[in-house]
Design a protein around this motif. Sequence first.
Motif, short mmCIF file in Angstrom:
data_model
loop_
_atom_site.label_atom_id
_atom_site.label_comp_id
_atom_site.label_asym_id
_atom_site.label_seq_id
_atom_site.Cartn_x
_atom_site.Cartn_y
_atom_site.Cartn_z
N ASP A 219 -15.33 -8.48 7.98
CA ASP A 219 -15.03 -8.65 6.60
C ASP A 219 -14.00 -8.11 5.97
O ASP A 219 -13.22 -8.53 5.16
N GLN A 220 -13.83 -6.78 6.42
CA GLN A 220 -12.62 -6.28 5.90
C GLN A 220 -11.13 -6.34 6.73
O GLN A 220 -10.26 -5.80 6.37
N ASN A 221 -11.17 -7.28 7.67
CA ASN A 221 -10.08 -7.71 8.33
C ASN A 221 -9.62 -6.55 9.13
O ASN A 221 -8.29 -6.51 9.30
N ILE A 222 -10.50 -5.89 9.82
CA ILE A 222 -9.87 -4.73 10.55
C ILE A 222 -10.35 -4.88 12.08
O ILE A 222 -10.92 -3.74 12.73
N SER A 223 -10.91 -6.19 12.47
CA SER A 223 -11.56 -6.27 13.70
C SER A 223 -10.88 -5.66 14.89
O SER A 223 -11.48 -5.32 15.85
N ASP A 224 -9.47 -5.39 14.75
CA ASP A 224 -8.64 -4.77 16.07
C ASP A 224 -9.42 -3.21 16.31
O ASP A 224 -9.06 -2.87 17.37
N ILE A 225 -10.02 -2.76 15.34
CA ILE A 225 -10.75 -1.47 15.59
C ILE A 225 -11.73 -1.82 16.87
O ILE A 225 -11.88 -1.01 17.82
N LYS A 226 -12.49 -3.00 16.83
CA LYS A 226 -13.56 -3.07 17.88
C LYS A 226 -13.00 -3.06 19.44
O LYS A 226 -13.58 -2.75 20.23
N MET A 227 -11.63 -3.30 19.36
CA MET A 227 -11.05 -3.33 20.91
C MET A 227 -10.88 -1.93 21.39
O MET A 227 -10.62 -1.70 22.48
N PHE A 228 -11.03 -0.85 20.64
CA PHE A 228 -10.97 0.55 21.48
C PHE A 228 -11.96 1.35 20.86
O PHE A 228 -11.85 2.61 21.34
N ILE A 229 -13.01 0.85 20.27
CA ILE A 229 -14.28 1.96 20.10
C ILE A 229 -15.08 1.92 21.37
O ILE A 229 -14.98 0.93 22.26
N ASP A 230 -16.02 2.97 21.58
CA ASP A 230 -17.05 2.70 22.63
C ASP A 230 -18.08 2.18 22.47
O ASP A 230 -19.00 2.60 21.54
N ILE A 231 -18.08 0.78 22.62
CA ILE A 231 -19.32 -0.09 22.56
C ILE A 231 -20.65 0.43 23.09
O ILE A 231 -21.59 0.25 22.67
N LYS A 232 -20.53 0.93 24.49
CA LYS A 232 -21.70 1.29 24.94
C LYS A 232 -22.27 2.59 24.57
O LYS A 232 -23.57 2.69 24.35
N CYS A 233 -21.59 3.38 24.19
CA CYS A 233 -22.24 4.86 23.82
C CYS A 233 -22.05 5.42 22.40
O CYS A 233 -22.40 6.18 21.76
N GLY A 234 -21.01 4.51 21.56
CA GLY A 234 -20.75 4.60 20.09
C GLY A 234 -19.58 5.84 20.35
O GLY A 234 -19.27 6.40 21.22
N THR A 235 -18.86 5.81 18.97
CA THR A 235 -17.67 6.59 18.80
C THR A 235 -18.05 7.67 17.64
O THR A 235 -18.55 7.45 16.85
N LYS A 236 -17.59 8.81 18.25
CA LYS A 236 -17.64 10.06 17.41
C LYS A 236 -16.46 10.22 16.61
O LYS A 236 -15.21 10.04 17.22
N LEU A 237 -16.63 10.99 15.34
CA LEU A 237 -15.27 11.18 14.55
C LEU A 237 -14.43 12.23 15.52
O LEU A 237 -13.00 12.12 15.24
#
Length: 346
Positions: A219-237
Amino acid sequence: MASNRETLSSITQIQELSSTAIATYKRILYELTTIMVYFSIVKRYIEVVYPCYSSSVKEDSGKTIIQVSPSFFSDSSQIQKTIFLCENLDDSRFYKFIVKCFLIHKNQSRVKITFNERGGGGHTISQEFKKIRDSNPKQLGICIVDSDKFFPKSKLGNTACTIKKEWRPEHDLHVYLCVLKSREIENLIPCQIFFDYISKQQGDKDRESFLKFLKFVKDQNISDIKMFIDIKCGTKLFDIFESKEKQWISKILKLQGASFTALDENCLSASRCLKNQSKACSCLICPRFGEHTMANIINYIDNESNHKIYQSCKAELVQDGVINEEWEDIGQLILDWCIATEGKIT
């Protein structure tokens, strides 16, 4: 593999060739009309040239052509399926799904893809790649590995760096290495597949949170974020601040305040993780899907038709008639190296 009809006819008369080679060339000659149709969709192929004293590579009209002598196919090991090396077998199955969707997009869904899949493991895949490279100089092989990048401009992970050292593209004409542009294979899974899969699950709070994340970035048009986050374990700050890439941090922090995040205001104010290590960090910027992400998605894909899934994901994958760039690259790579006729692999 192909050649012109005159050359093939001449090759079948060379008495010095083995019976296996002659039989192979006769079959190629017989199927030449069908094989030539494939040249509109492949960008890399082997061309038999006679006479030819050493293998070479040339570029012609956007195609990579490996020129070999008739003796290249002098024994049966040279007409085996391409070895497709991934970290595990689920990965190769998802990549095959990608090439199937790529062919549907190209209106070539009847083209046959076949290969011998091989799992190399995360830490040992470079050793397996080296074995394929060295065991038989005429056995074709391709390998796709995760980049393990934390953000678009970050360095490659250890596995990708190690295996790249084992590939000599100007010398190793029979093997090819592809390092993903995205972080991992899981990052290539379209949001719509996750939506469809999760919609069939009940009471999984982690995955419901992950679904909220996917909807938010879409919705926020920032789907490229999805290409580098850790999908299996989650991403921490902590991992985001460690990148020290201001544009990337700024983009990730657009997730701040979303219902799926759990961020410490003190860390946000300081622009760093106050606990100073990833294991201790409790600020979750992106929820996890789970350790067995790919196995779950493969199970879902196996129970649906490729055409149905492609149509479901088409709006996400195809823009202005052009399929997603990384899916296109992977689809073309596997097509070029693993295309087959109904009979012998060519």
